[in-house]
Design a protein around this motif. Structure first.
Motif, PDB file in Angstrom:
ATOM      1  N   GLY A   8       0.830  -1.214   0.000  1.00  0.00           N
ATOM      2  CA  GLY A   8       0.000   0.000   0.000  1.00  0.00           C
ATOM      3  C   GLY A   8       0.853   1.248   0.000  1.00  0.00           C
ATOM      4  N   ALA A   9       1.956   1.202  -0.791  1.00  0.00           N
ATOM      5  CA  ALA A   9       2.926   2.299  -0.762  1.00  0.00           C
ATOM      6  C   ALA A   9       2.686   3.338  -1.848  1.00  0.00           C
ATOM      7  N   SER A  10       1.564   3.236  -2.585  1.00  0.00           N
ATOM      8  CA  SER A  10       1.339   4.180  -3.686  1.00  0.00           C
ATOM      9  C   SER A  10       0.817   5.524  -3.201  1.00  0.00           C
ATOM     10  N   ARG A  11       0.239   5.571  -1.994  1.00  0.00           N
ATOM     11  CA  ARG A  11      -0.321   6.834  -1.490  1.00  0.00           C
ATOM     12  C   ARG A  11      -0.472   6.713   0.034  1.00  0.00           C
ATOM     13  N   GLY A  12      -0.965   7.812   0.634  1.00  0.00           N
ATOM     14  CA  GLY A  12      -1.350   7.783   2.044  1.00  0.00           C
ATOM     15  C   GLY A  12      -0.206   7.445   2.983  1.00  0.00           C
ATOM     16  N   LEU A  13      -0.522   6.686   4.013  1.00  0.00           N
ATOM     17  CA  LEU A  13       0.460   6.347   5.036  1.00  0.00           C
ATOM     18  C   LEU A  13       1.615   5.514   4.468  1.00  0.00           C
ATOM     19  N   GLY A  14       1.306   4.605   3.529  1.00  0.00           N
ATOM     20  CA  GLY A  14       2.364   3.766   2.947  1.00  0.00           C
ATOM     21  C   GLY A  14       3.384   4.582   2.183  1.00  0.00           C
ATOM     22  N   LEU A  57       1.412  -5.152  -6.791  1.00  0.00           N
ATOM     23  CA  LEU A  57       0.848  -6.179  -5.906  1.00  0.00           C
ATOM     24  C   LEU A  57      -0.643  -5.904  -5.756  1.00  0.00           C
ATOM     25  N   ASP A  58      -1.446  -6.904  -6.095  1.00  0.00           N
ATOM     26  CA  ASP A  58      -2.883  -6.830  -5.796  1.00  0.00           C
ATOM     27  C   ASP A  58      -3.196  -7.946  -4.801  1.00  0.00           C
ATOM     28  N   LEU A  59      -3.477  -7.557  -3.575  1.00  0.00           N
ATOM     29  CA  LEU A  59      -3.711  -8.548  -2.518  1.00  0.00           C
ATOM     30  C   LEU A  59      -5.026  -9.301  -2.705  1.00  0.00           C
ATOM     31  N   ALA A  60      -5.860  -8.822  -3.632  1.00  0.00           N
ATOM     32  CA  ALA A  60      -7.108  -9.534  -3.917  1.00  0.00           C
ATOM     33  C   ALA A  60      -6.872 -10.719  -4.849  1.00  0.00           C
ATOM     34  N   HIS A  88       3.044  -4.421   6.565  1.00  0.00           N
ATOM     35  CA  HIS A  88       1.747  -4.743   5.966  1.00  0.00           C
ATOM     36  C   HIS A  88       0.825  -3.554   6.220  1.00  0.00           C
ATOM     37  N   ASN A  89       0.883  -2.611   5.272  1.00  0.00           N
ATOM     38  CA  ASN A  89       0.133  -1.358   5.428  1.00  0.00           C
ATOM     39  C   ASN A  89      -1.107  -1.295   4.549  1.00  0.00           C
ATOM     40  N   ALA A  90      -1.119  -1.998   3.413  1.00  0.00           N
ATOM     41  CA  ALA A  90      -2.263  -1.908   2.487  1.00  0.00           C
ATOM     42  C   ALA A  90      -3.539  -2.306   3.216  1.00  0.00           C
ATOM     43  N   THR A 138       2.410  -4.766  11.263  1.00  0.00           N
ATOM     44  CA  THR A 138       1.078  -4.689  10.662  1.00  0.00           C
ATOM     45  C   THR A 138       0.431  -3.376  11.084  1.00  0.00           C
ATOM     46  N   ILE A 139      -0.216  -2.705  10.128  1.00  0.00           N
ATOM     47  CA  ILE A 139      -0.916  -1.464  10.463  1.00  0.00           C
ATOM     48  C   ILE A 139      -2.333  -1.843  10.893  1.00  0.00           C
ATOM     49  N   SER A 140      -2.554  -1.644  12.175  1.00  0.00           N
ATOM     50  CA  SER A 140      -3.820  -1.996  12.798  1.00  0.00           C
ATOM     51  C   SER A 140      -4.781  -0.801  12.746  1.00  0.00           C
ATOM     52  N   SER A 141      -5.729  -0.787  13.638  1.00  0.00           N
ATOM     53  CA  SER A 141      -6.748   0.270  13.646  1.00  0.00           C
ATOM     54  C   SER A 141      -7.500   0.180  14.965  1.00  0.00           C
ATOM     55  N   ALA A 153     -16.720  -6.129   8.000  1.00  0.00           N
ATOM     56  CA  ALA A 153     -15.580  -6.783   7.343  1.00  0.00           C
ATOM     57  C   ALA A 153     -14.272  -6.173   7.828  1.00  0.00           C
ATOM     58  N   TYR A 154     -14.211  -4.852   7.830  1.00  0.00           N
ATOM     59  CA  TYR A 154     -12.968  -4.168   8.227  1.00  0.00           C
ATOM     60  C   TYR A 154     -12.603  -4.489   9.678  1.00  0.00           C
ATOM     61  N   CYS A 155     -13.581  -4.408  10.596  1.00  0.00           N
ATOM     62  CA  CYS A 155     -13.300  -4.683  12.014  1.00  0.00           C
ATOM     63  C   CYS A 155     -12.818  -6.116  12.203  1.00  0.00           C
ATOM     64  N   PRO A 184      -2.570   3.591  13.746  1.00  0.00           N
ATOM     65  CA  PRO A 184      -1.986   4.893  13.375  1.00  0.00           C
ATOM     66  C   PRO A 184      -2.817   6.121  13.751  1.00  0.00           C
ATOM     67  N   GLY A 185      -3.956   5.939  14.424  1.00  0.00           N
ATOM     68  CA  GLY A 185      -4.823   7.092  14.688  1.00  0.00           C
ATOM     69  C   GLY A 185      -5.654   7.433  13.461  1.00  0.00           C
ATOM     70  N   ILE A 186      -6.196   8.649  13.445  1.00  0.00           N
ATOM     71  CA  ILE A 186      -7.039   9.063  12.308  1.00  0.00           C
ATOM     72  C   ILE A 186      -6.162   9.863  11.349  1.00  0.00           C
ATOM     73  N   VAL A 187      -5.926   9.297  10.181  1.00  0.00           N
ATOM     74  CA  VAL A 187      -4.937   9.855   9.250  1.00  0.00           C
ATOM     75  C   VAL A 187      -5.650  10.463   8.043  1.00  0.00           C
ATOM     76  N   ASP A 188      -5.142  11.596   7.591  1.00  0.00           N
ATOM     77  CA  ASP A 188      -5.781  12.327   6.488  1.00  0.00           C
ATOM     78  C   ASP A 188      -5.372  11.722   5.140  1.00  0.00           C
TER      79      ASP A 188
HETATM   80  P1  NDP Z   1      -5.225   4.774   1.532  1.00  0.00           P
HETATM   81  O1  NDP Z   1      -6.531   4.374   0.977  1.00  0.00           O
HETATM   82  O2  NDP Z   1      -4.731   6.150   1.309  1.00  0.00           O
HETATM   83  O3  NDP Z   1      -4.087   3.790   0.984  1.00  0.00           O
HETATM   84  C1  NDP Z   1      -4.310   2.409   0.938  1.00  0.00           C
HETATM   85  C2  NDP Z   1      -3.146   1.767   0.202  1.00  0.00           C
HETATM   86  O4  NDP Z   1      -3.441   0.370   0.081  1.00  0.00           O
HETATM   87  C3  NDP Z   1      -2.947   2.339  -1.183  1.00  0.00           C
HETATM   88  O5  NDP Z   1      -1.566   2.473  -1.443  1.00  0.00           O
HETATM   89  C4  NDP Z   1      -3.563   1.278  -2.092  1.00  0.00           C
HETATM   90  O6  NDP Z   1      -2.848   1.279  -3.315  1.00  0.00           O
HETATM   91  C5  NDP Z   1      -3.310  -0.003  -1.284  1.00  0.00           C
HETATM   92  N1  NDP Z   1      -4.272  -1.037  -1.601  1.00  0.00           N
HETATM   93  C6  NDP Z   1      -5.624  -0.978  -1.552  1.00  0.00           C
HETATM   94  N2  NDP Z   1      -6.167  -2.115  -1.994  1.00  0.00           N
HETATM   95  C7  NDP Z   1      -5.127  -2.922  -2.348  1.00  0.00           C
HETATM   96  C8  NDP Z   1      -5.017  -4.216  -2.888  1.00  0.00           C
HETATM   97  N3  NDP Z   1      -6.110  -4.924  -3.237  1.00  0.00           N
HETATM   98  N4  NDP Z   1      -3.800  -4.737  -3.110  1.00  0.00           N
HETATM   99  C9  NDP Z   1      -2.697  -4.033  -2.823  1.00  0.00           C
HETATM  100  N5  NDP Z   1      -2.713  -2.797  -2.320  1.00  0.00           N
HETATM  101  C10 NDP Z   1      -3.917  -2.252  -2.089  1.00  0.00           C
HETATM  102  O7  NDP Z   1      -5.292   4.399   3.069  1.00  0.00           O
HETATM  103  P2  NDP Z   1      -4.385   4.765   4.327  1.00  0.00           P
HETATM  104  O8  NDP Z   1      -3.050   5.242   3.904  1.00  0.00           O
HETATM  105  O9  NDP Z   1      -5.210   5.570   5.226  1.00  0.00           O
HETATM  106  O10 NDP Z   1      -4.284   3.316   4.988  1.00  0.00           O
HETATM  107  C11 NDP Z   1      -3.062   2.683   5.325  1.00  0.00           C
HETATM  108  C12 NDP Z   1      -3.341   1.688   6.433  1.00  0.00           C
HETATM  109  O11 NDP Z   1      -3.713   2.388   7.626  1.00  0.00           O
HETATM  110  C13 NDP Z   1      -4.487   0.715   6.160  1.00  0.00           C
HETATM  111  O12 NDP Z   1      -4.149  -0.576   6.607  1.00  0.00           O
HETATM  112  C14 NDP Z   1      -5.633   1.258   6.991  1.00  0.00           C
HETATM  113  O13 NDP Z   1      -6.544   0.254   7.339  1.00  0.00           O
HETATM  114  C15 NDP Z   1      -4.872   1.797   8.180  1.00  0.00           C
HETATM  115  N6  NDP Z   1      -5.613   2.795   8.953  1.00  0.00           N
HETATM  116  C16 NDP Z   1      -5.915   4.014   8.404  1.00  0.00           C
HETATM  117  C17 NDP Z   1      -6.585   4.962   9.144  1.00  0.00           C
HETATM  118  C18 NDP Z   1      -6.911   6.315   8.606  1.00  0.00           C
HETATM  119  O14 NDP Z   1      -7.504   7.105   9.350  1.00  0.00           O
HETATM  120  N7  NDP Z   1      -6.568   6.639   7.380  1.00  0.00           N
HETATM  121  C19 NDP Z   1      -7.004   4.688  10.538  1.00  0.00           C
HETATM  122  C20 NDP Z   1      -6.629   3.378  11.010  1.00  0.00           C
HETATM  123  C21 NDP Z   1      -5.955   2.487  10.242  1.00  0.00           C
HETATM  124  P3  NDP Z   1      -3.454   0.902  -4.753  1.00  0.00           P
HETATM  125  O15 NDP Z   1      -4.856   1.445  -4.806  1.00  0.00           O
HETATM  126  O16 NDP Z   1      -2.486   1.543  -5.695  1.00  0.00           O
HETATM  127  O17 NDP Z   1      -3.375  -0.591  -4.778  1.00  0.00           O
END
Ligand code: NDP
Length: 249
Positions: A8-14, A57-60, A88-90, A138-141, A153-155, A184-188
């Motif tokens: 999950g390194a393409s955006r967000g926390l990753g 990587l597509d985890l699905a 494991h952030n995705a 592992t990135i929990s919640s 499902a998510y919980c 990680p708390g509530i992330v933007d």
């Molecule tokens: P984003 O939606 O911004 O990023 C999610 C990442 O996961 C993207 O890089 C996406 O990349 C990847 N991803 C999604 N689906 C798949 C897939 N099928 N296979 C591979 N990669 C996938 O979310 P966050 O950065 O917020 O989330 C990061 C982690 O933090 C998650 O585990 C989330 O549950 C956890 N979290 C986030 C919170 C928040 O407030 N944001 C709060 C608590 C926990 P791409 O689409 O390119 O595959």
């Protein structure tokens, strides 16, 4: 400095964690479906040539998990030194909605992406993990501890992932593998936008999430990554087998 892989390194926390680990001298393998987004941030951040390797990587999709793991094991840096760390952030919060009406395929897909894929990917990377020992995060919640109406499902996956990390800490101890979970708390990020976009149907606390955003309580991913970094890298301060919350550090 060793190789760290982040899903999950393409955006967000990753993305933020990948960029930060890279500035601390690590070679980062950045995994996601949308590898173009990863290439874009690698350019934007001015990453040193060759020090971040974007991989699809597509985890699905179990065949994508196998291909990504094979590509990782074949990387010269991994083949030579093994894998020092794996995050494991995705994750995917969808489907949102009542358990009684949620789509079965979407619910099963969440299990695959958030939990089963984590196990499958780790197992495939095992040879590189045991070479010199590996720290797995592992990135929990908060959703792993607290049921949120509409997020069944998510919980369930995040609660399962917490136990998965504890299991890995137990079974990996003899071969140098450490495992911790961190919330990680509530992330933007885009995930919070997805939550707001889901609407209140079957999700009574929707307005709370809208309010957290409106009132400026979401934390930028770069800030969260900085606070998480010691959990990733400091095994003495953050011992294997435990779960942490970034808001309590
Ligand atoms: P984003 O939606 O911004 O990023 C999610 C990442 O996961 C993207 O890089 C996406 O990349 C990847 N991803 C999604 N689906 C798949 C897939 N099928 N296979 C591979 N990669 C996938 O979310 P966050 O950065 O917020 O989330 C990061 C982690 O933090 C998650 O585990 C989330 O549950 C956890 N979290 C986030 C919170 C928040 O407030 N944001 C709060 C608590 C926990 P791409 O689409 O390119 O595959």
């Amino acid at each position: 400095m060793g190789v760290w892989a982040i899903t999950g390194a393409s955006r967000g926390l990753g993305r933020a964690l990948g960029a930060l680990l890279n500035t601390h001298g690590h070679h980062v393998v950045a995994l996601a479906r949308n590898v173009e987004d990863t290439f874009a941030w690698v350019r934007e951040e001015g990453v040193a040539a060759g020090s971040v390797t974007p991989l699809v990587l597509d985890l699905a999709d179990v065949s994508s998990i196998a291909s990504a793991a094979a590509a990782m094991l074949a990387l010269p840096a991994v083949a030579e030194h093994g894998l020092e760390g794996l995050v494991h952030n995705a994750g995917d919060v969808l489907p949102v909605g009542s358990m009684s009406s949620v789509d079965d395929d979407a619910w099963a897909r969440s299990m695959q992406v958030n939990l089963i894929g984590v196990q499958q990917f780790t197992k495939a990377l095992w040879p590189a993990m045991v070479r010199g020992g590996c720290r797995v995060v592992t990135i929990s919640s908060g959703a792993s501890l607290r049921p949120i109406h509409g997020w069944s499902a998510y919980c369930v996956t995040k609660a399962g992932l917490d136990m998965w990390a504890r299991m890995l800490a137990v079974e990996g101890a003899d071969v140098g593998i450490e495992a911790v979970a961190v919330a990680p708390g509530i992330v933007d990020t885009a995930m919070q936008a997805t939550i707001r976009g889901a609407g209140p149907d079957g999700f009574p606390s929707h307005a709370d999430f809208v309010g957290l955003h409106r009132d400026g309580h979401l934390v930028p991913p770069e800030e969260v990554a900085k606070r998480l970094l010691p959990v990733l890298t400091d095994g003495e301060r953050f011992p294997s087998g435990q779960r942490f919350d970034v808001r309590e550090l």
